[in-house]
Motif scaffolding. Structure first.
Motif, PDB file in Angstrom:
ATOM      1  N   ILE A 240       2.985  12.054   6.133  1.00 46.47           N
ATOM      2  CA  ILE A 240       3.437  10.873   5.398  1.00 46.47           C
ATOM      3  C   ILE A 240       4.349  10.032   6.279  1.00 46.47           C
ATOM      4  N   TRP A 241       5.270  10.703   6.970  1.00 47.02           N
ATOM      5  CA  TRP A 241       6.199   9.998   7.861  1.00 47.02           C
ATOM      6  C   TRP A 241       5.426   9.253   8.958  1.00 47.02           C
ATOM      7  N   ALA A 242       4.443   9.919   9.530  1.00 42.20           N
ATOM      8  CA  ALA A 242       3.671   9.313  10.616  1.00 42.20           C
ATOM      9  C   ALA A 242       2.879   8.099  10.129  1.00 42.20           C
ATOM     10  N   LEU A 243       2.304   8.188   8.926  1.00 45.59           N
ATOM     11  CA  LEU A 243       1.548   7.070   8.383  1.00 45.59           C
ATOM     12  C   LEU A 243       2.458   5.882   8.104  1.00 45.59           C
ATOM     13  N   VAL A 244       3.636   6.149   7.546  1.00 48.83           N
ATOM     14  CA  VAL A 244       4.590   5.063   7.303  1.00 48.83           C
ATOM     15  C   VAL A 244       5.050   4.461   8.628  1.00 48.83           C
ATOM     16  N   ALA A 245       5.355   5.303   9.601  1.00 46.68           N
ATOM     17  CA  ALA A 245       5.817   4.817  10.904  1.00 46.68           C
ATOM     18  C   ALA A 245       4.784   3.920  11.571  1.00 46.68           C
TER      19      ALA A 245
ATOM     20  N   HIS B  78      -3.468   5.879   1.063  1.00 50.89           N
ATOM     21  CA  HIS B  78      -3.654   7.053   1.927  1.00 50.89           C
ATOM     22  C   HIS B  78      -3.060   8.277   1.236  1.00 50.89           C
ATOM     23  N   ASN B  79      -3.687   9.420   1.440  1.00 52.01           N
ATOM     24  CA  ASN B  79      -3.179  10.701   0.940  1.00 52.01           C
ATOM     25  C   ASN B  79      -2.952  11.649   2.107  1.00 52.01           C
ATOM     26  N   ALA B  80      -1.962  12.492   1.978  1.00 54.38           N
ATOM     27  CA  ALA B  80      -1.634  13.450   3.032  1.00 54.38           C
ATOM     28  C   ALA B  80      -1.384  14.809   2.395  1.00 54.38           C
ATOM     29  N   THR B  81      -1.159  15.802   3.209  1.00 50.61           N
ATOM     30  CA  THR B  81      -0.848  17.141   2.699  1.00 50.61           C
ATOM     31  C   THR B  81       0.525  17.628   3.143  1.00 50.61           C
ATOM     32  N   THR B  82       1.169  16.918   4.074  1.00 54.99           N
ATOM     33  CA  THR B  82       2.493  17.334   4.553  1.00 54.99           C
ATOM     34  C   THR B  82       3.399  16.122   4.666  1.00 54.99           C
TER      35      THR B  82
ATOM     36  N   LEU C  45       1.226   1.813   7.859  1.00 65.29           N
ATOM     37  CA  LEU C  45       0.082   1.917   6.959  1.00 65.29           C
ATOM     38  C   LEU C  45       0.464   1.916   5.489  1.00 65.29           C
ATOM     39  N   GLY C  46       1.746   1.874   5.193  1.00 69.63           N
ATOM     40  CA  GLY C  46       2.167   1.847   3.805  1.00 69.63           C
ATOM     41  C   GLY C  46       3.598   2.321   3.644  1.00 69.63           C
ATOM     42  N   VAL C  47       4.000   2.470   2.382  1.00 70.11           N
ATOM     43  CA  VAL C  47       5.342   2.953   2.062  1.00 70.11           C
ATOM     44  C   VAL C  47       5.194   4.209   1.205  1.00 70.11           C
TER      45      VAL C  47
ATOM     46  N   PRO D 166       0.858  -1.195   0.000  1.00 70.81           N
ATOM     47  CA  PRO D 166       0.000   0.000   0.000  1.00 70.81           C
ATOM     48  C   PRO D 166       0.891   1.241   0.000  1.00 70.81           C
ATOM     49  N   TRP D 167       0.482   2.263  -0.757  1.00 69.04           N
ATOM     50  CA  TRP D 167       1.313   3.450  -0.920  1.00 69.04           C
ATOM     51  C   TRP D 167       0.657   4.666  -0.279  1.00 69.04           C
ATOM     52  N   ILE D 168       1.514   5.577   0.133  1.00 70.10           N
ATOM     53  CA  ILE D 168       1.079   6.837   0.729  1.00 70.10           C
ATOM     54  C   ILE D 168       1.630   7.959  -0.138  1.00 70.10           C
ATOM     55  N   SER D 169       0.766   8.898  -0.492  1.00 77.88           N
ATOM     56  CA  SER D 169       1.170   9.989  -1.373  1.00 77.88           C
ATOM     57  C   SER D 169       0.602  11.300  -0.863  1.00 77.88           C
ATOM     58  N   VAL D 170       1.140  12.372  -1.405  1.00 72.99           N
ATOM     59  CA  VAL D 170       0.564  13.693  -1.166  1.00 72.99           C
ATOM     60  C   VAL D 170      -0.741  13.792  -1.950  1.00 72.99           C
TER      61      VAL D 170
END
Length: 310
Positions: free
Chosen positions: A234-239, A226-230, A242-244, A196-200
């Protein structure tokens, strides 16, 4: 005397294709922009715009006018640079803008170094995406921008701007501690194809498009979970497992977060080029020149500093 602001409006209509988009970029109403362009056409005695479906395009006369206006703006910037060189005790202001990781990784350290050397120097910093930065430069609202090539930015041949390469940086894969890839010194991008990937957010900045493009080059379409704005999110979601994600070398997270940065190898190592951009003719301005030199001095060791094109 022709109103230079109206010439700028005409240039923006050429760039954006509509009066509405031009008005939004200039924080005006479409009726105000339309009025100024009609007045400019009346003063010159030639039509400047013609309809093209739902958009408008410049007439040949308007293209001719913009070509001369760009040359005049460049000469004006050269004149200002000469005047600044003539002045003694230059104190700014130096107005710099750039995208998020450029501000944190380059602009802020460079500004700090300048102020330690010259506490009287006035510096103004603004965080914004590349397309906004180019608009600020064109409008004379900033002096120096740190940018990355994006589809929305004006093309390299735009005569209003003077671009130079600053650095090239690799993008690393970040994974949570305990992930199988975290135990490896390097990885290939395709090794994370099933993750699973995390992106802006797609509309937030160029990162989302970069992730999609680089993964496609590696032979897969990432599943954006998952999508983020900062970057911090992204770092927190990966930690949290929840994804890479892919992150540039200029980006960093909190040191206590359980995240591992894995350098990528292979034929599809994603890289990002970062440029400096000023108004054409202004690079010799001593205040701007100091800012440019300071940026080159703070390029991190994990990035490749690029020689100027000239």
């Amino acid at each position: 005397m022709i109103d230079l602001r109206r010439l700028h409006m005409l240039r923006l209509v050429h760039q954006y294709g509509t009066v509405t988009a031009t008005a939004e970029a200039m924080h005006l109403t479409p009726s105000v922009v339309s009025h100024h362009l009609r007045e400019l056409a009346r003063e010159l005695g030639v039509p400047l715009l013609e309809p093209q479906g739902r958009r408008v395009r410049l007439t040949p006369a308007a293209h001719l006018l913009i070509g001369h206006a760009d040359a005049l703006h460049a000469r004006w910037e050269e004149a200002l640079a000469d005047l600044e060189s003539h002045r003694a005790g230059v104190a700014g202001p130096l107005r710099i803008c750039g995208f998020t990781t450029a501000v944190s990784g380059l602009i802020a350290p460079a500004a700090g170094n300048l102020l330690r050397t010259d506490p009287d120097l006035s510096i103004e910093i603004r965080e914004c995406d590349t397309d906004v930065a180019m608009g600020l430069l064109a409008a004379g609202e900033t002096d120096l921008a740190v940018i990355e090539p994006t589809p929305d930015a004006p093309p390299p041949g735009d005569p209003r701007f003077d671009r130079e390469p600053l650095l090239e940086e690799a993008l690393d894969l970040i994974v949570p501690v305990g992930h199988p890839l975290a135990r490896r010194d390097t990885a290939r991008l395709e090794d994370a194809a099933s993750e699973p990937w995390i992106s802006v957010e797609p509309d937030g900045c160029a990162h989302h498009q970069q992730v999609m493009t680089y993964c496609a080059a590696a032979g897969f379409t990432p599943r954006i979970a998952h999508n983020a704005t900062t970057w911090s999110v992204i770092w927190a979601l990966v930690a949290s497992g929840l994804g890479v994600s892919l992150v540039p070398r200029l980006a960093d997270g909190l040191s206590d977060q359980p995240v591992v940065r894995v350098p990528l190898t292979g034929d599809s190592v994603p890289k990002r080029r970062v440029l400096t951009c000023v108004r054409r003719g202004s690079r010799a301005n001593p205040v701007i020149a100091r800012g440019l030199a300071a940026l080159y001095e703070v390029v991190p060791s994990q990035c490749d500093r690029l020689p100027a094109a000239s």
